[in-house]
Design a protein around this motif. Structure first.
Motif, PDB file in Angstrom:
ATOM      1  N   TRP A 181      35.295 -30.778 107.536  1.00 16.29           N
ATOM      2  CA  TRP A 181      34.499 -30.125 108.639  1.00 16.29           C
ATOM      3  C   TRP A 181      34.840 -30.744 110.018  1.00 16.29           C
ATOM      4  O   TRP A 181      34.693 -30.550 111.044  1.00 16.29           O
ATOM      5  CB  TRP A 181      33.314 -29.563 108.547  1.00 16.29           C
ATOM      6  CG  TRP A 181      33.122 -28.432 107.631  1.00 16.29           C
ATOM      7  CD1 TRP A 181      33.902 -27.297 107.921  1.00 16.29           C
ATOM      8  CD2 TRP A 181      32.113 -28.120 106.651  1.00 16.29           C
ATOM      9  NE1 TRP A 181      33.490 -26.321 106.960  1.00 16.29           N
ATOM     10  CE2 TRP A 181      32.473 -26.607 106.181  1.00 16.29           C
ATOM     11  CE3 TRP A 181      31.100 -28.656 106.073  1.00 16.29           C
ATOM     12  CZ2 TRP A 181      31.607 -26.140 105.169  1.00 16.29           C
ATOM     13  CZ3 TRP A 181      30.287 -28.147 105.228  1.00 16.29           C
ATOM     14  CH2 TRP A 181      30.634 -26.804 104.636  1.00 16.29           C
ATOM     15  N   SER A 182      35.085 -32.025 109.729  1.00 20.36           N
ATOM     16  CA  SER A 182      35.348 -33.051 111.116  1.00 20.36           C
ATOM     17  C   SER A 182      36.802 -32.419 111.529  1.00 20.36           C
ATOM     18  O   SER A 182      36.665 -32.793 112.882  1.00 20.36           O
ATOM     19  CB  SER A 182      35.210 -34.532 110.573  1.00 20.36           C
ATOM     20  OG  SER A 182      34.070 -35.141 110.090  1.00 20.36           O
ATOM     21  N   GLN A 183      37.289 -31.921 111.025  1.00 19.89           N
ATOM     22  CA  GLN A 183      38.803 -31.349 111.689  1.00 19.89           C
ATOM     23  C   GLN A 183      38.494 -30.376 112.371  1.00 19.89           C
ATOM     24  O   GLN A 183      39.037 -30.039 113.708  1.00 19.89           O
ATOM     25  CB  GLN A 183      39.655 -31.094 110.587  1.00 19.89           C
ATOM     26  CG  GLN A 183      40.176 -32.101 109.637  1.00 19.89           C
ATOM     27  CD  GLN A 183      41.046 -31.763 108.532  1.00 19.89           C
ATOM     28  OE1 GLN A 183      41.638 -30.646 108.407  1.00 19.89           O
ATOM     29  NE2 GLN A 183      41.172 -32.378 107.382  1.00 19.89           N
ATOM     30  N   ASP A 184      37.300 -29.671 112.122  1.00 24.55           N
ATOM     31  CA  ASP A 184      37.157 -28.471 112.949  1.00 24.55           C
ATOM     32  C   ASP A 184      35.981 -28.558 113.909  1.00 24.55           C
ATOM     33  O   ASP A 184      35.969 -28.053 115.127  1.00 24.55           O
ATOM     34  CB  ASP A 184      36.966 -27.114 112.124  1.00 24.55           C
ATOM     35  CG  ASP A 184      37.943 -26.793 111.069  1.00 24.55           C
ATOM     36  OD1 ASP A 184      39.164 -26.991 111.386  1.00 24.55           O
ATOM     37  OD2 ASP A 184      37.693 -26.166 110.189  1.00 24.55           O
ATOM     38  N   LEU A 185      35.098 -29.253 113.468  1.00 24.14           N
ATOM     39  CA  LEU A 185      33.920 -29.396 114.492  1.00 24.14           C
ATOM     40  C   LEU A 185      33.429 -30.866 115.076  1.00 24.14           C
ATOM     41  O   LEU A 185      32.495 -31.081 115.591  1.00 24.14           O
ATOM     42  CB  LEU A 185      32.665 -29.396 113.707  1.00 24.14           C
ATOM     43  CG  LEU A 185      32.672 -27.883 112.391  1.00 24.14           C
ATOM     44  CD1 LEU A 185      31.510 -27.842 111.660  1.00 24.14           C
ATOM     45  CD2 LEU A 185      32.497 -26.635 113.688  1.00 24.14           C
ATOM     46  N   GLY A 186      34.541 -31.830 114.895  1.00 18.39           N
ATOM     47  CA  GLY A 186      34.156 -33.085 115.214  1.00 18.39           C
ATOM     48  C   GLY A 186      33.374 -33.598 114.478  1.00 18.39           C
ATOM     49  O   GLY A 186      32.790 -33.316 113.445  1.00 18.39           O
ATOM     50  N   PHE A 187      33.405 -35.223 114.335  1.00 19.80           N
ATOM     51  CA  PHE A 187      32.922 -35.962 113.325  1.00 19.80           C
ATOM     52  C   PHE A 187      31.348 -35.853 113.187  1.00 19.80           C
ATOM     53  O   PHE A 187      30.803 -35.740 112.050  1.00 19.80           O
ATOM     54  CB  PHE A 187      33.218 -37.512 113.414  1.00 19.80           C
ATOM     55  CG  PHE A 187      32.720 -38.384 112.450  1.00 19.80           C
ATOM     56  CD1 PHE A 187      33.117 -38.504 111.049  1.00 19.80           C
ATOM     57  CD2 PHE A 187      31.556 -39.266 112.810  1.00 19.80           C
ATOM     58  CE1 PHE A 187      32.314 -39.294 110.300  1.00 19.80           C
ATOM     59  CE2 PHE A 187      30.860 -40.162 111.706  1.00 19.80           C
ATOM     60  CZ  PHE A 187      31.507 -40.171 110.445  1.00 19.80           C
ATOM     61  N   ALA A 188      30.668 -35.807 114.378  1.00 20.14           N
ATOM     62  CA  ALA A 188      29.231 -36.017 114.308  1.00 20.14           C
ATOM     63  C   ALA A 188      28.584 -34.773 113.645  1.00 20.14           C
ATOM     64  O   ALA A 188      27.695 -34.517 112.485  1.00 20.14           O
ATOM     65  CB  ALA A 188      28.565 -36.223 115.703  1.00 20.14           C
ATOM     66  N   LYS A 189      29.060 -33.512 114.217  1.00 18.49           N
ATOM     67  CA  LYS A 189      28.725 -32.184 113.459  1.00 18.49           C
ATOM     68  C   LYS A 189      29.240 -32.022 112.423  1.00 18.49           C
ATOM     69  O   LYS A 189      28.530 -31.538 111.384  1.00 18.49           O
ATOM     70  CB  LYS A 189      29.246 -31.099 114.667  1.00 18.49           C
ATOM     71  CG  LYS A 189      28.428 -29.730 114.163  1.00 18.49           C
ATOM     72  CD  LYS A 189      28.916 -28.931 115.267  1.00 18.49           C
ATOM     73  CE  LYS A 189      27.985 -27.269 115.292  1.00 18.49           C
ATOM     74  NZ  LYS A 189      28.414 -26.614 116.211  1.00 18.49           N
ATOM     75  N   GLY A 190      30.440 -32.548 111.975  1.00 19.34           N
ATOM     76  CA  GLY A 190      31.047 -32.418 110.486  1.00 19.34           C
ATOM     77  C   GLY A 190      30.207 -33.179 109.501  1.00 19.34           C
ATOM     78  O   GLY A 190      29.860 -32.790 108.571  1.00 19.34           O
ATOM     79  N   LEU A 191      29.625 -34.422 109.977  1.00 22.53           N
ATOM     80  CA  LEU A 191      28.761 -35.054 109.004  1.00 22.53           C
ATOM     81  C   LEU A 191      27.569 -34.352 108.858  1.00 22.53           C
ATOM     82  O   LEU A 191      26.922 -34.236 107.662  1.00 22.53           O
ATOM     83  CB  LEU A 191      28.531 -36.749 109.818  1.00 22.53           C
ATOM     84  CG  LEU A 191      27.502 -37.539 109.066  1.00 22.53           C
ATOM     85  CD1 LEU A 191      28.022 -37.628 107.631  1.00 22.53           C
ATOM     86  CD2 LEU A 191      27.455 -38.762 109.877  1.00 22.53           C
ATOM     87  N   TYR A 192      26.681 -33.868 109.752  1.00 23.24           N
ATOM     88  CA  TYR A 192      25.518 -33.218 109.869  1.00 23.24           C
ATOM     89  C   TYR A 192      25.755 -31.960 108.758  1.00 23.24           C
ATOM     90  O   TYR A 192      25.017 -31.799 107.969  1.00 23.24           O
ATOM     91  CB  TYR A 192      25.160 -32.696 111.084  1.00 23.24           C
ATOM     92  CG  TYR A 192      23.815 -31.990 111.045  1.00 23.24           C
ATOM     93  CD1 TYR A 192      22.584 -32.650 110.331  1.00 23.24           C
ATOM     94  CD2 TYR A 192      23.761 -30.697 111.592  1.00 23.24           C
ATOM     95  CE1 TYR A 192      21.377 -31.560 110.301  1.00 23.24           C
ATOM     96  CE2 TYR A 192      22.803 -29.840 111.567  1.00 23.24           C
ATOM     97  CZ  TYR A 192      21.589 -30.228 110.956  1.00 23.24           C
ATOM     98  OH  TYR A 192      20.348 -29.598 110.881  1.00 23.24           O
ATOM     99  N   TYR A 193      26.706 -31.158 109.181  1.00 21.96           N
ATOM    100  CA  TYR A 193      27.064 -29.894 108.255  1.00 21.96           C
ATOM    101  C   TYR A 193      27.383 -30.428 106.717  1.00 21.96           C
ATOM    102  O   TYR A 193      26.992 -29.620 105.900  1.00 21.96           O
ATOM    103  CB  TYR A 193      28.204 -28.950 108.828  1.00 21.96           C
ATOM    104  CG  TYR A 193      27.731 -28.170 110.013  1.00 21.96           C
ATOM    105  CD1 TYR A 193      26.744 -28.527 110.974  1.00 21.96           C
ATOM    106  CD2 TYR A 193      28.279 -26.797 109.931  1.00 21.96           C
ATOM    107  CE1 TYR A 193      26.747 -27.614 112.026  1.00 21.96           C
ATOM    108  CE2 TYR A 193      28.135 -25.987 110.989  1.00 21.96           C
ATOM    109  CZ  TYR A 193      27.159 -26.287 111.895  1.00 21.96           C
ATOM    110  OH  TYR A 193      26.472 -25.333 112.914  1.00 21.96           O
ATOM    111  N   GLY A 194      28.045 -31.713 106.730  1.00 21.00           N
ATOM    112  CA  GLY A 194      28.486 -31.856 105.206  1.00 21.00           C
ATOM    113  C   GLY A 194      27.406 -32.325 104.435  1.00 21.00           C
ATOM    114  O   GLY A 194      27.208 -31.577 103.510  1.00 21.00           O
ATOM    115  N   ILE A 195      26.383 -33.308 105.017  1.00 20.81           N
ATOM    116  CA  ILE A 195      25.138 -33.380 104.314  1.00 20.81           C
ATOM    117  C   ILE A 195      24.367 -32.200 104.122  1.00 20.81           C
ATOM    118  O   ILE A 195      23.733 -32.034 102.892  1.00 20.81           O
ATOM    119  CB  ILE A 195      24.333 -34.531 105.071  1.00 20.81           C
ATOM    120  CG1 ILE A 195      25.372 -35.616 105.445  1.00 20.81           C
ATOM    121  CG2 ILE A 195      22.991 -34.817 104.569  1.00 20.81           C
ATOM    122  CD1 ILE A 195      24.809 -36.866 106.102  1.00 20.81           C
TER     123      ILE A 195
END
Length: 447
Positions: free
Chosen positions: A147-161
């Motif tokens: 998801w970091s590829q689509d949303l950026g790292f910070a948001k991708g990390l939050y969404y991932g967790i």
């Protein structure tokens, strides 16, 4: 002098879950929980808190667009507490404070983890914590990388967790409202291999139960699996394979679902929709667009649900397998139900029949009630009721249109489904009295 009230383990579980739901309701009603700064109504907050604590996923407001970061964190904490069980969380704090686990607490853990005895219950609980954190952690990393590829790292990390916790606990809540539209779930990733396979793995691991996970991890050293694990793995595999095949065949030419996807996407989407009725609640296809035959088939899968000792609901795979075994034994003229050269005791068979009849009668009653108060198609109502009872979270779009009576009824159905009808029955039953005599055996004609 007031007499001290002593609660049985099932009663403590019921009151504990009710307490967690009440706290969650009050927190979600705070203006700081809503993006618009206005307090969510008590009914909607109660419904959302119940759905999160009972790890269901039915929602009356879109999680990603309605709730602030504070509200979303409250929901994910309710999911984690509800998935592991509030007694498990209480025991975790006892470990942190280095407190000794009393016999009463061990009995509560036994009830919460659906075990037959207290022997080794604390050791099992330690494994539950380790396995949960490890699985959620690995999935969070994989989700974050994608998801970091689509949303950026910070948001991708939050969404991932966030989604790793939600999917492993079979909750089905998602935050993709601001990204792909309200109530869209994972429909934008129908043919995404990474998202599908990580999600499917989380759902299956969360649904087979911690005893089975422990058995699988220890298999290289022990070189054997328990009868319970063999039954769960066999039933889960057969149901997933059968579900994938049925959905693939029924929806292959449906332009609104599988029709627009390539062969790989069709197989992935069929697999995901077969796994998610394991009580997960996420979806990659537009469920109202499915053919009615597929919708009814999903109802059957949701009613069966996950496995004992897991984060999922339903009558459980072992119950369903026991019933199928009874049918096969009866047709073949056998007296015993035998699986993997092991005979099942009559108490297991009676419990399976009792649980299934309880569930059927409960679903029928709730469906009849909602059919009189909600002006919608019968199949839509039945789908919603079974989804709530199985703590699945899938919906054909009825949740947001429920009346106040409908919301309360579905919330109570989720509560009953998460705790189990037998647990509720044990919690409400009066003190047992020893039977002083037995009646003579009589014979009736069956069939």
């Amino acid at each position: 002098m007031l007499k001290k009230v002593k609660f049985k383990p099932p009663q403590v579980l019921v009151l504990g879950f009710a307490g967690i739901i009440l706290i969650g309701t009050l927190l979600l009603m705070l203006p700081v929980s809503s993006v618009n700064g206005q307090a969510l109504s008590f009914i909607d907050a109660f419904f959302t808190a119940t759905s999160a604590t009972c790890v269901t996923g039915l929602v009356v407001v879109d999680t990603g667009t309605h709730f602030t970061l504070f509200g979303q964190i409250v929901i994910i904490l309710l999911i984690q507490i509800g998935g592991l069980g509030f007694m498990s969380m209480a025991t975790l704090f006892a470990f942190i404070l280095r407190k000794k686990i009393s016999l009463k607490e061990r009995l509560l853990l036994q009830e919460a983890l659906n075990q037959g005895s207290v022997e080794g219950i604390v050791r099992l609980f330690r494994k539950v914590l380790i396995y949960s954190m490890t699985i959620e952690g690995i999935a969070a990393v994989l989700f974050t990388l994608r998801w970091s590829q689509d949303l950026g790292f910070a948001k991708g990390l939050y969404y991932g967790i966030w989604h790793a916790v939600s999917f492993f606990n079979n909750a089905g809540f998602d935050l993709f409202g601001p990204v792909t539209g309200k109530f869209s779930s994972l429909t934008a990733y129908a043919d995404d291999f990474v998202i599908n396979m990580v999600s499917v793995s989380l759902i299956i691991l969360g649904g087979i139960g911690f005893i089975v996970i422990s058995d699988l991890i220890e298999y290289p050293s022990k070189k054997r699996l328990s009868l319970h694990s063999k039954l769960v793995l066999s039933a889960t595999g057969i149901l997933i394979a059968l579900g994938t095949l049925v959905i693939f065949i029924f929806e292959y030419s449906n332009a609104k679902t599988l029709g627009s996807l390539g062969l790989g996407g069709k197989l992935l989407a069929s697999l995901f929709q077969s796994v998610t009725p394991r009580t997960a609640g996420a979806n990659t296809l537009d469920l109202p667009a499915l053919r009615q035959a597929t919708q009814f088939f999903i109802i059957v899968l949701m009613f069966i649900g996950a496995s004992p000792g897991s984060t999922g609901g339903g009558i459980k795979t072992t119950t369903f397998t026991t019933l199928v075994g009874a049918i096969i034994a009866m047709v073949r003229g056998k007296q015993d139900i035998v699986f993997f050269r092991n005979r099942l005791g009559k108490d297991r068979i009676f419990k399976a029949i009792t649980l299934t009849m309880f569930a059927l009668l409960f679903v029928i009653l709730v469906t009849m009630l909602l059919s009189t108060t909600e002006d919608h198609d019968f199949l839509m109502i039945l789908f919603e009721v079974v989804s709530a009872f199985g703590t699945v979270g899938l919906s054909l779009g009825l949740t947001t249109q429920l009346t106040i009576f409908g919301k309360v009824t579905i919330a109570l159905t989720m509560f009953a489904g998460r705790l189990g009808l037998l647990t509720l029955a044990y919690a409400l039953q009066p003190k047992k009295e020893k039977e002083l005599y037995r009646y003579p055996e009589g014979k009736i004609t069956i069939g």
